[in-house]
Design a protein around this motif. Sequence first.
Motif, PDB file in Angstrom:
ATOM      1  N   TRP A  41     -43.399 -47.090  13.153  1.00 18.77           N
ATOM      2  CA  TRP A  41     -44.243 -47.637  12.088  1.00 18.77           C
ATOM      3  C   TRP A  41     -43.394 -48.255  10.985  1.00 18.77           C
ATOM      4  O   TRP A  41     -43.725 -49.323  10.460  1.00 18.77           O
ATOM      5  CB  TRP A  41     -45.146 -46.546  11.517  1.00 18.77           C
ATOM      6  CG  TRP A  41     -45.995 -47.043  10.384  1.00 18.77           C
ATOM      7  CD1 TRP A  41     -47.140 -47.789  10.472  1.00 18.77           C
ATOM      8  CD2 TRP A  41     -45.747 -46.849   8.997  1.00 18.77           C
ATOM      9  NE1 TRP A  41     -47.623 -48.064   9.215  1.00 18.77           N
ATOM     10  CE2 TRP A  41     -46.775 -47.500   8.289  1.00 18.77           C
ATOM     11  CE3 TRP A  41     -44.751 -46.188   8.275  1.00 18.77           C
ATOM     12  CZ2 TRP A  41     -46.838 -47.510   6.900  1.00 18.77           C
ATOM     13  CZ3 TRP A  41     -44.807 -46.199   6.898  1.00 18.77           C
ATOM     14  CH2 TRP A  41     -45.847 -46.853   6.226  1.00 18.77           C
TER      15      TRP A  41
ATOM     16  N   THR B 234     -42.556 -51.897  11.266  1.00 14.16           N
ATOM     17  CA  THR B 234     -43.639 -52.888  11.285  1.00 14.16           C
ATOM     18  C   THR B 234     -43.785 -53.567   9.920  1.00 14.16           C
ATOM     19  O   THR B 234     -43.279 -53.081   8.903  1.00 14.16           O
ATOM     20  CB  THR B 234     -44.986 -52.233  11.650  1.00 14.16           C
ATOM     21  OG1 THR B 234     -45.385 -51.353  10.583  1.00 14.16           O
ATOM     22  CG2 THR B 234     -44.897 -51.494  12.971  1.00 14.16           C
ATOM     23  N   ASP B 235     -44.527 -54.678   9.918  1.00  9.92           N
ATOM     24  CA  ASP B 235     -44.827 -55.382   8.661  1.00  9.92           C
ATOM     25  C   ASP B 235     -45.666 -54.520   7.729  1.00  9.92           C
ATOM     26  O   ASP B 235     -45.569 -54.632   6.511  1.00  9.92           O
ATOM     27  CB  ASP B 235     -45.575 -56.690   8.951  1.00  9.92           C
ATOM     28  CG  ASP B 235     -44.657 -57.748   9.531  1.00  9.92           C
ATOM     29  OD1 ASP B 235     -43.429 -57.627   9.358  1.00  9.92           O
ATOM     30  OD2 ASP B 235     -45.174 -58.689  10.160  1.00  9.92           O
ATOM     31  N   GLU B 236     -46.502 -53.682   8.300  1.00  9.39           N
ATOM     32  CA  GLU B 236     -47.357 -52.803   7.498  1.00  9.39           C
ATOM     33  C   GLU B 236     -46.535 -51.890   6.584  1.00  9.39           C
ATOM     34  O   GLU B 236     -46.984 -51.487   5.520  1.00  9.39           O
ATOM     35  CB  GLU B 236     -48.216 -51.945   8.438  1.00  9.39           C
ATOM     36  CG  GLU B 236     -49.202 -51.061   7.733  1.00  9.39           C
ATOM     37  CD  GLU B 236     -49.971 -50.176   8.697  1.00  9.39           C
ATOM     38  OE1 GLU B 236     -50.791 -49.393   8.205  1.00  9.39           O
ATOM     39  OE2 GLU B 236     -49.770 -50.263   9.917  1.00  9.39           O
TER      40      GLU B 236
ATOM     41  N   LYS C 252     -43.701 -52.683   4.990  1.00 14.02           N
ATOM     42  CA  LYS C 252     -42.759 -53.493   4.213  1.00 14.02           C
ATOM     43  C   LYS C 252     -42.252 -52.794   2.948  1.00 14.02           C
ATOM     44  O   LYS C 252     -41.073 -52.870   2.621  1.00 14.02           O
ATOM     45  CB  LYS C 252     -43.386 -54.825   3.818  1.00 14.02           C
ATOM     46  CG  LYS C 252     -43.362 -55.857   4.893  1.00 14.02           C
ATOM     47  CD  LYS C 252     -43.792 -57.186   4.339  1.00 14.02           C
ATOM     48  CE  LYS C 252     -45.284 -57.311   4.589  1.00 14.02           C
ATOM     49  NZ  LYS C 252     -45.802 -58.641   4.373  1.00 14.02           N
ATOM     50  N   GLU C 253     -43.174 -52.146   2.241  1.00 16.35           N
ATOM     51  CA  GLU C 253     -42.774 -51.509   0.978  1.00 16.35           C
ATOM     52  C   GLU C 253     -41.820 -50.324   1.187  1.00 16.35           C
ATOM     53  O   GLU C 253     -41.228 -49.822   0.257  1.00 16.35           O
ATOM     54  CB  GLU C 253     -44.005 -51.059   0.201  1.00 16.35           C
ATOM     55  CG  GLU C 253     -44.801 -49.965   0.898  1.00 16.35           C
ATOM     56  CD  GLU C 253     -46.070 -49.626   0.154  1.00 16.35           C
ATOM     57  OE1 GLU C 253     -45.989 -48.811  -0.781  1.00 16.35           O
ATOM     58  OE2 GLU C 253     -47.118 -50.192   0.504  1.00 16.35           O
TER      59      GLU C 253
ATOM     60  N   THR D 223     -39.181 -50.477   3.401  1.00 14.05           N
ATOM     61  CA  THR D 223     -38.084 -51.008   4.223  1.00 14.05           C
ATOM     62  C   THR D 223     -36.737 -50.352   3.963  1.00 14.05           C
ATOM     63  O   THR D 223     -35.856 -50.420   4.787  1.00 14.05           O
ATOM     64  CB  THR D 223     -37.945 -52.530   4.032  1.00 14.05           C
ATOM     65  OG1 THR D 223     -37.773 -52.796   2.634  1.00 14.05           O
ATOM     66  CG2 THR D 223     -39.140 -53.263   4.597  1.00 14.05           C
TER      67      THR D 223
END
Length: 189
Positions: A19, A22-24, A26-27, A29
């Motif tokens: 997870w 994933t782009d979901e 991003k915060e 990273t």
Amino acid sequence: ESALLMKFCSRLAKDLNDWLATDEAKEWTDRTNVKVTTLAYHATFEAPVILNEETGKYEVTAPEIAMDEDLLVQYCTRNADRFSSLNSSANASYRDNFKAWADVTEQMSIWKYNQAWYGERLQWNGYFSCMQEDYKFMFECGVSQVMDEGQASGTCFTAFQNLRGFLAGNLHWDCNQDYQALIDSYFNR
């Protein structure tokens, strides 16, 4: 019960890190390769393994409980004989179980009690005689973290608790140091 817990924790570690990629996520990273830590303690103390007689190594009892590389198992020596090394015959069941966990996990941690508790407080704690041997054994087994629990507060302490903390910190840094020289440096500072 340890097999079920390891299956759950391995899946959790894998799913969490998948997870995070994933782009979901991003915060988050800056949080990659998150390690999930669990305890080998009480009901989950025994490693879910069998000994492979041909290789001399332990293997998980079923492929679905293979340990994820992002799972860190913290092994607790709760009832081990603290007057003897973890690698001694007096602690054979703890030693063998510890080696079993080490064989099947990528990440290993240990929660070790380095002092007497409760009714043992009036006894001399022989931990000093096996402390360095324990650290060498733990690191030979691939331990990356040690929680060497001692008494830090309260009204009833066993002898030389501060010395034990000093030695634990130094041996965690380098378990091959001259043990007697460390003790001398503590008392001569």
